[in-house]
Design an enzyme around this catalytic site. Structure first.
Site, PDB file in Angstrom:
ATOM      1  CG  ASN A   8      15.639  26.603 -63.150  1.00  0.00           C
ATOM      2  OD1 ASN A   8      16.288  25.837 -62.451  1.00  0.00           O
ATOM      3  ND2 ASN A   8      16.008  27.856 -63.367  1.00  0.00           N
ATOM      4  NE  ARG A  90      19.873  24.792 -62.303  1.00  0.00           N
ATOM      5  CZ  ARG A  90      19.854  24.731 -60.974  1.00  0.00           C
ATOM      6  NH1 ARG A  90      18.727  24.427 -60.347  1.00  0.00           N
ATOM      7  NH2 ARG A  90      20.940  24.954 -60.283  1.00  0.00           N
ATOM      8  CG  HIS A 179      24.209  27.945 -59.668  1.00  0.00           C
ATOM      9  ND1 HIS A 179      24.767  28.321 -58.461  1.00  0.00           N
ATOM     10  CD2 HIS A 179      23.047  27.307 -59.360  1.00  0.00           C
ATOM     11  CE1 HIS A 179      23.975  27.940 -57.467  1.00  0.00           C
ATOM     12  NE2 HIS A 179      22.927  27.324 -57.999  1.00  0.00           N
ATOM     13  NE  ARG A 240      22.995  23.064 -51.467  1.00  0.00           N
ATOM     14  CZ  ARG A 240      22.809  23.411 -52.743  1.00  0.00           C
ATOM     15  NH1 ARG A 240      23.742  23.173 -53.646  1.00  0.00           N
ATOM     16  NH2 ARG A 240      21.691  23.994 -53.118  1.00  0.00           N
ATOM     17  CD  GLU A 379      19.043  28.931 -63.653  1.00  0.00           C
ATOM     18  OE1 GLU A 379      20.054  28.323 -63.264  1.00  0.00           O
ATOM     19  OE2 GLU A 379      18.027  29.082 -62.960  1.00  0.00           O
TER      20      GLU A 379
END
Length: 394
Positions: A8, A90, A179, A240, A379
């Site tokens: 991930n 991922r 996500h 960001r 995840e």
């Protein structure tokens, strides 16, 4: 015993778990933290609880891959790397090319790179990680699990931009989200905790980490989400900017004599918490910092999240639960508290005492009309299951 690695890779982290299949028993897990940031470290935790951590420079994902494979052998998790039967990765951006997870060959790997404009902080790093595994484990199937796949259920009214339609037809310009792998896990786990079918629930999932997004889930499917054509859109993040008036770009570019690529780099790498605070992109560095700009960065972060939650409650015509997950969502009680306070007028009754600690739990009172929950994301488990499914390892 067959073993599957779930990788991930985030924009500043590299989490992993090694599973025994089909038992889904975790044999080892850990993280390469603050990848590309000062103070990076590598950690491995074994099934017996034994934990090893070292401060080490981790400039990129490839370095993290090498550290991981070395650690698995050093601590006898595997006697030989041939025990690894599959590796799942991922991948943030799959565009409209990947509506499901997929076995990655050289052709599909090139597509991952080709889609880098959709996720400039992620896809190139994830591609490099896949390449490293292909080199070191050449006979092992590599499976890409795309964050964008979960959001393919969005309706056009939610994914289209109000720009000439021809740009969607010619270039695929639309909202793709991110996500999705995390939200897919959270949706299933929330349904279990609420003892209801996911198909009957309205959820808002706040995946708050270095990258952050808010997703509305209706009937078990993505209904709307804050990230857009790339993971640059939406709420304020570590480096960001999130949503910005596009005219600001032209204004700053003219003033600073910048080209568009330089401007986008600023929005991706120098903005968000880092840009506002001037201190750090990591919320842990801002949490107890009394500096005026550090405090402001946290307030802006909270404000953008509650704006999205509020708009999604309207879109969903109500909400059953608001869920916090990922690094900040799972570990920053102050951020959770400030967000929950904003929805008390709608019937959310926070349990502030429960909120003081972390871990999977309800952080709202039993009679709360809107439930608030912390659910640590997994995840990696979703990635492992997709590897088993696509590589036929069951």
């Amino acid at each position: 015993m067959k073993k599957v690695l779930a990788i991930n890779s985030g924009s500043s982290s590299f989490k992993y778990k090694l599973f025994a299949v089909p038992e889904e028993k975790v044999l080892a897990e850990g993280i390469a933290d603050r990848v590309g940031i000062d103070g990076s470290s590598f950690e491995i935790k074994l099934a017996n609880g034994e934990k090893h951590e070292e401060k080490v420079a981790i400039p990129d994902q490839e370095t993290a891959v090498n550290l991981l494979l070395k650690a698995l052998k050093e601590y006898k998790v595997v006697e030989d790397l041939s025990e690894i039967a599959g590796v799942g990765h991922r991948i943030v951006a799959g565009g409209e090319d990947f509506t499901d997870s997929a076995i990655i060959d050289q052709e599909k790997l090139q597509k991952v790179y080709d889609l880098k404009e959709y996720a400039p902080l992620h896809n190139p790093a994830e591609g490099k990680g896949i390449e490293a595994f292909m080199k070191l484990l050449p006979d092992v199937p590599e499976v890409g699990v795309f964050d964008t796949s979960f959001h393919q259920t969005l309706d056009p009214e939610h994914y289209m931009y109000s720009i000439p339609y021809k740009y969607y037809e010619k270039y695929g310009v639309r909202k793709y989200g991110a996500h999705g792998t995390s939200v897919r896990y959270i949706t299933g786990r929330a349904a279990e905790m609420l003892e209801r079918d996911a198909k009957d629930l309205k959820l808002i999932v706040c995946h708050l980490g270095s990258g952050a997004s808010v997703t509305a889930v209706k009937n078990g499917k993505s209904y709307d989400t804050s990230m857009g054509f790339t993971p640059l859109a939406g709420v304020t993040m570590g480096t960001r900017s999130g949503d910005v008036d596009p005219s600001v770009l032209q204004y700053i570019m003219n003033k600073e004599n910048l080209d568009i690529n330089q401007m986008i780099d600023i929005l991706n790498d120098q903005s968000g918490l880092l840009g506002i605070s001037g201190i750090s992109s990591d919320m842990r560095d801002l949490e107890n910092n009394s500096d005026e700009k550090a405090v402001l960065a946290r307030k802006i972060f909270v404000n953008h999240i509650r704006q999205y939650i509020g708009s999604y409650i309207v879109e969903l015509k109500g909400v059953d639960a608001i869920i916090f997950t990922a690094g900040i969502g799972e570990h920053d009680a102050g951020i959770r508290e400030e967000i929950m306070k904003s929805f008390e007028f709608m019937g959310l009754k926070p349990d502030y005492e429960a909120n003081k600690s972390n871990g999977e739990k309800f952080i709202s009172k039993p009679d709360s009309a809107i439930k608030a929950m912390i659910i640590p994301t997994d995840e990696e488990l979703m990635i492992e299951r997709d590897v088993v499914r696509l590589a036929h390892l069951s």
